[in-house]
Scaffold this motif. Structure first.
Motif, PDB file in Angstrom:
ATOM      1  N   ASP A  57       0.846  -1.198  -0.271  1.00 10.49           N
ATOM      2  CA  ASP A  57      -0.411   0.018   0.267  1.00 10.49           C
ATOM      3  C   ASP A  57       1.008   1.033   0.183  1.00 10.49           C
ATOM      4  O   ASP A  57       1.128   1.605   1.174  1.00 10.49           O
ATOM      5  CB  ASP A  57      -1.321   0.243   0.956  1.00 10.49           C
ATOM      6  CG  ASP A  57      -2.053  -0.907   0.558  1.00 10.49           C
ATOM      7  OD1 ASP A  57      -2.049  -1.293  -0.268  1.00 10.49           O
ATOM      8  OD2 ASP A  57      -2.868  -1.023   1.830  1.00 10.49           O
ATOM      9  N   GLU A  62      -3.651   5.531   0.178  1.00  9.79           N
ATOM     10  CA  GLU A  62      -3.904   4.457   1.129  1.00  9.79           C
ATOM     11  C   GLU A  62      -3.211   4.268   2.128  1.00  9.79           C
ATOM     12  O   GLU A  62      -3.688   3.567   3.501  1.00  9.79           O
ATOM     13  CB  GLU A  62      -2.850   3.124   0.068  1.00  9.79           C
ATOM     14  CG  GLU A  62      -3.558   3.095  -1.213  1.00  9.79           C
ATOM     15  CD  GLU A  62      -2.556   2.751  -2.082  1.00  9.79           C
ATOM     16  OE1 GLU A  62      -3.059   1.324  -3.166  1.00  9.79           O
ATOM     17  OE2 GLU A  62      -1.272   2.190  -2.027  1.00  9.79           O
ATOM     18  N   THR A  68      -6.981   0.067  -0.239  1.00  6.58           N
ATOM     19  CA  THR A  68      -5.679  -0.663  -1.241  1.00  6.58           C
ATOM     20  C   THR A  68      -6.610   0.800  -2.236  1.00  6.58           C
ATOM     21  O   THR A  68      -7.725  -0.168  -2.065  1.00  6.58           O
ATOM     22  CB  THR A  68      -5.420  -2.258  -1.639  1.00  6.58           C
ATOM     23  OG1 THR A  68      -4.704  -3.027  -0.297  1.00  6.58           O
ATOM     24  CG2 THR A  68      -4.353  -1.993  -3.156  1.00  6.58           C
ATOM     25  N   ILE A  69      -5.892   1.119  -3.294  1.00  2.57           N
ATOM     26  CA  ILE A  69      -6.731   1.851  -4.170  1.00  2.57           C
ATOM     27  C   ILE A  69      -6.316   1.368  -5.176  1.00  2.57           C
ATOM     28  O   ILE A  69      -7.386   1.299  -6.544  1.00  2.57           O
ATOM     29  CB  ILE A  69      -6.153   3.229  -3.804  1.00  2.57           C
ATOM     30  CG1 ILE A  69      -7.257   4.075  -2.803  1.00  2.57           C
ATOM     31  CG2 ILE A  69      -6.932   4.207  -4.871  1.00  2.57           C
ATOM     32  CD1 ILE A  69      -6.395   5.131  -2.316  1.00  2.57           C
ATOM     33  N   PRO A  89      -6.915  -4.283  -5.821  1.00  2.00           N
ATOM     34  CA  PRO A  89      -7.912  -3.188  -4.804  1.00  2.00           C
ATOM     35  C   PRO A  89      -8.824  -4.391  -4.128  1.00  2.00           C
ATOM     36  O   PRO A  89      -9.151  -4.430  -5.472  1.00  2.00           O
ATOM     37  CB  PRO A  89      -8.551  -1.832  -5.449  1.00  2.00           C
ATOM     38  CG  PRO A  89      -7.401  -1.436  -6.584  1.00  2.00           C
ATOM     39  CD  PRO A  89      -6.732  -3.037  -7.215  1.00  2.00           C
TER      40      PRO A  89
END
Lengths: 604, 295
Positions: A57, A62, A68-69, A89
């Motif tokens: 992350d 994040e 998590t993006i 993500p």
């Protein structure tokens, strides 16, 4: 000394719902494989414990939100293989990033939290991995430590997964109980789960994968054409299937011209044999029409050609799919224009059921018929991601709107032939002594389009020009009387007018088209239908209040009373041109001056 | 096997950037990654010269040897070399001893933005790798920048199947990273396989050094400001990465050849950028610098 022992490269994606432990598993696996440096490990310490998720992350947002993006790409190796691990993500909102992580993977690790079971988001990921054709799906049952490594609980969920595999027709996968936090069953058999008789995760990853299906013949989409002085052109690209030798006969698609390989070069210079996966540079023995986006194929085993397909599409743009609208499409090394029909069905990712739908919203998946503005060579997605997968791009914002997979062609090129004509557009234009043009007047209802269009038509006639006026209202009495005012119908209205304008321009005429045409994408579609430079966009601008005050046809009043729906400016948007060829503000510019401005533009 | 794969992938990305771009340029900083990238570019377009210029955004504080190496490499490739110095940083005498983070900010980030703006480039090819740093691990191969050169990590374009959405709105650009999937070890094994020249600074030698805050720095020229009690001493050192010499710590090493370096790397427990002081400043993380336009 063998400094670079060669090993296979395996791409993994970790999938599953939020908080099922994907990032923790990625971090722990890297740690177990010795791929975490001491200074990074020190940065991951949190209150005396190692936070493995912190390893992947890597964005500050994040770390702040603990989620998590976007995809992290991590690299590690064992004596047996090199791995690229992409950590996807889990949030539905970031499905497009999950698709990015999974698209090129060989193996999907589907994480399931034993205490929470299979969640809707997990089902979505399973479905996407299956759709993308991943070769192995491994179910990883995480957080076994929270259920005291219970065999019974693991068996319960295994049964559920077996049913799922059957129902969705997934490739055979294995189910592995682990604890990512404590590293149980990752690289070695866990002593805490003696009852488990399968492989630990790492061994399961190294088991041989099913062979990739590929196209039989040689295919090389041309990425770049290099012209050297006094030499044949070099066609550069990567071979995506098959083999080729110097002097082999080849065909150039879509033109169908046949030639031979005169010279073949790889990354280290001239070679006799080239094969799939190699960066090649090809010189041909004949002068042929071959540009970026064209495909060089073996003459005896050719790919299909078509302009209409059935495809599975994952929609990624916040505004949903608009049937009829033109999108830019990238397939192989070329850009084409494409229109999408309303979906044949939408997939319910929880059940796998096919549902009726009028559109696809963001993160939705469906089967769609797509029509391309030209015939292209392709192979189905199963055989090539590069020449069977595609991106759809919004022509105005340039955002990626969706990604798709061609399943099969609906209308093959062998069934339709373009009828060649002996007299060309240039001949006709020369006979009329004028340069054909489409002068496209766009603006709100009541902005003055029809008035200016009429005056322009008269002025052209006076100059001895051959012109024709297509007026929005008139067209709707005839050609387009079957169309209403929904977004889809408005797009079809403009498409038909565009085609008519194109035919008239081809006949040598100067076409004046006066249509509200509120959407930038459709105006750009018409521009793309015509030869470069033949489309002249004129923005007839006037403030909405002024148009409403004029209200020649009483339409604004009706729209305000709610008697007309989807009226531009009232309850439907108008997208003004960003860079019109001519701009006219009818608030300040009298009609004769407006005509003069357009004539001046045409004169240069 | 995997080096061939990485090589083919990098060549594919380079050809795609040039095939789609209007005004491409390649950043060249004279380090090992730059050397590998240039080598790949020459392969990608052989027998022709790669159809773009090399751009070095200089800080005037690189190791002397790097400048000589840079000029030599550009000449050997037959490619034009553009060197940009931020005139404001030059006028204000910005340096790593007195100005800390401002040094990187003005010379590198602002300098890069100036040079890119002046050239009107739309495809800016660089040698960054995802395994270098955690925010780079998140970046796309074709990484979109708006007209202000800003990176928005929260809305990156999806990237699938080597089909890159290269369409740009006016003023926008891409940073293109053909070495995205290469690790540090891949770089060195490829350097060994292909016999690629890199500056000697990567190999162990006795060099004049000082010990500062527990790290070793090389005294590359007489601009190095010694603090009280610091003494210049010869030490056998090499560098794992090369940046501005006062900001790039050396490591004690006996690795004198490429083979030695690879053997040493297989043993090391420290990350590649552990010696780069500019990464350690928490108020100016790589992610923040990248958002502002840093490479």
């Amino acid at each position: 000394m063998d400094i670079a022992p060669e090993k296979p490269l395996i791409r993994l994606v970790t999938c599953g719902s939020v908080d099922d432990g994907k990032s923790t598993l990625t971090g722990r696996l890297l740690y177990e494989l010795g791929a975490v440096f001491d200074d990074h490990l020190a940065q991951m310490q949190k209150e005396g414990q190692v936070d493995f998720a912190a390893l992947s992350d890597g964005l500050s947002a994040e770390a702040e939100q603990g989620i998590t993006i976007d995809v992290a790409h991590r690299y590690c190796e064992t004596p047996a293989a090199k791995f690229i691990i992409t950590d996807a993500p889990g949030h539905e909102e970031y499905t497009r990033n999950m698709v990015t992580a999974a698209a090129d993977a060989d193996i999907a690790l589907i994480l399931i939290d034993i205490t929470r079971g299979i969640s809707p988001q997990t089902l979505r990921h399973i479905h996407i991995c299956h759709l993308l054709g991943l070769r192995r799906i491994v179910f990883v049952i995480n957080k076994m430590d929270l259920v005291e490594y219970s065999r019974i609980e693991f068996n319960d969920i295994s049964v559920e997964i077996d049913r799922l595999i059957d129902r969705l027709g997934l490739p055979d996968g294995c189910v592995i109980p682990i604890s990512a936090v404590f590293g149980e069953n990752l690289t070695q058999h866990s002593a805490r789960m003696p009852w488990y008789d399968g492989h630990p995760l790492l061994q399961a990853l190294l088991a041989p994968l099913p062979q990739k299906r590929v196209f039989d013949g040689f295919l090389m989409p041309v990425q770049y054409v290099a012209r050297a002085p006094n030499d044949r052109r070099h066609y550069m690209g990567q071979a995506i299937s098959g083999r080729i030798r110097a002097r082999d006969p080849v065909v150039i698609l879509p033109s169908g011209q046949v030639s031979r390989v005169a010279q073949l070069a790889g990354p280290d210079g001239p070679i006799e044999n080239g094969q799939s996966g190699q960066a090649l540079s090809v010189q041909l023995s004949d002068d042929v029409d071959c540009a970026r986006g064209h495909v060089i194929a073996s003459a005896d085993t050719r790919p299909q050609m078509a302009d209409q397909f059935e495809a599975d599409i994952i929609w990624m743009q916040r505004s949903g799919l608009i049937p009829g609208r033109a999108y830019a499409m990238k397939i192989g090394a070329q850009w084409v224009n494409v229109r999408l029909a309303a979906p044949k069905y939408l997939v319910n990712v929880q059940t796998g059921d096919q549902l009726a739908a009028k559109s696809l919203g963001m993160n939705e998946i469906g089967r769609v018929v797509i029509t391309i503005d030209r015939i292209i060579p392709f192979v189905p997605f199963d055989l090539s991601h590069y020449l069977g997968g595609f991106l759809l791009v919004d022509k105005v914002s340039n955002e990626t709107a969706g990604a798709g997979m061609i399943r099969f062609a609906l209308r093959r090129a062998q069934n339709i032939h373009w009828q060649g004509t002996d007299v060309t557009a240039a001949d006709r234009a020369r006979q009329l002594g004028q340069a054909p043009k489409v002068i496209w007047l766009t603006g709100l209802s009541g902005s003055g389009k029809s008035t200016i269009a009429n005056a322009l038509d008269r002025a052209l006639l006076a100059q001895g020009r051959h012109s024709y006026l297509l007026d929005g209202d008139n067209i709707r009495h005839g050609l387009n009387k079957d169309l209403g005012f929904t977004q889809a119908d408005r797009i079809e209205n403009i498409r038909r007018v565009g085609e008519v304008a194109r035919l008239m321009a081809d006949a040598g005429l100067i076409v004046i088209a006066a249509f509200i045409s509120p959407f930038a994408a459709e105006r750009s579609m018409v521009r793309d239908m015509l030869p470069k430079g033949d489309f002249c966009e004129v923005h007839i601008d006037a403030p909405l209040q002024l148009c409403e005050a004029r209200d020649v046809k009483g339409l604004y009043a009706k729209a305000r009373r709610g008697e007309i729906k989807n009226f531009t400016g009232i309850d439907s948007p108008y997208e003004p041109p960003q860079n019109p060829d001519v701009y006219i503000n009818t608030d300040q510019t009298p009609v004769d001056q407006a005509v003069a401005l357009i004539l001046e533009y045409l004169a240069h | 096997m995997h080096l061939d794969h990485l090589e083919a992938e990098a060549i594919f990305i380079l050809r795609e950037a040039i095939g789609e771009g209007r005004a491409p340029v390649m950043l060249f900083s004279a380090g090992k990654d730059s050397a590998v990238l240039l080598h790949l570019a020459r392969k990608a377009f052989a027998p022709l010269i790669p159809p773009f210029a090399l751009l070095h955004v200089d800080t005037t504080w690189k190791f002397r040897q790097m400048y000589a190496f840079r000029d030599q490499m550009a000449q050997a490739a037959g490619m034009p070399l553009i060197v940009h110095h931020n005139p404001d940083a030059l006028a204000q005498g910005i340096n790593p001893f007195d100005h800390g983070a401002l040094h990187t900010d003005l010379w590198k980030t602002e300098g890069l933005r100036q040079a890119l703006g002046a050239g009107g480039f739309d495809m800016i090819i660089g040698g960054a790798r995802r395994d270098e740093e955690k925010s780079r691990a998140k970046e796309r191969v074709f990484s979109h920048r708006n007209a202000q050169h800003r990176w928005d990590p929260k809305s990156q374009r999806p990237e699938l199947w080597s089909l890159y959405n290269t369409r740009l709105s006016a003023g926008d650009s891409f940073r293109v990273f053909p070495l995205s999937n290469w690790t540090e070890l891949d770089i060195w094994t490829y350097i060994a396989r292909e016999h690629i020249d890199v500056p000697d600074l990567y190999f162990a030698q006795m060099r004049p050094t000082v010990l500062r805050d527990g790290q070793i720095f090389m005294v590359d020229d007489d601009r190095f400001l010694l603090r009280d009690g610091e003494q210049v001493q010869p030490r056998q050192i090499r560098f794992r990465t090369l940046g501005c010499y006062p900001l790039t710590a050396a490591m004690r090493s006996d690795a004198k050849t490429v083979t030695d370096v690879i053997a040493e790397m297989r043993q090391t427990r420290l990350s590649e950028r552990a010696g780069r002081l500019i990464d350690a400043d928490p108020a100016a993380s790589m992610e923040m610098k990248k958002q502002e336009g840093y490479f």
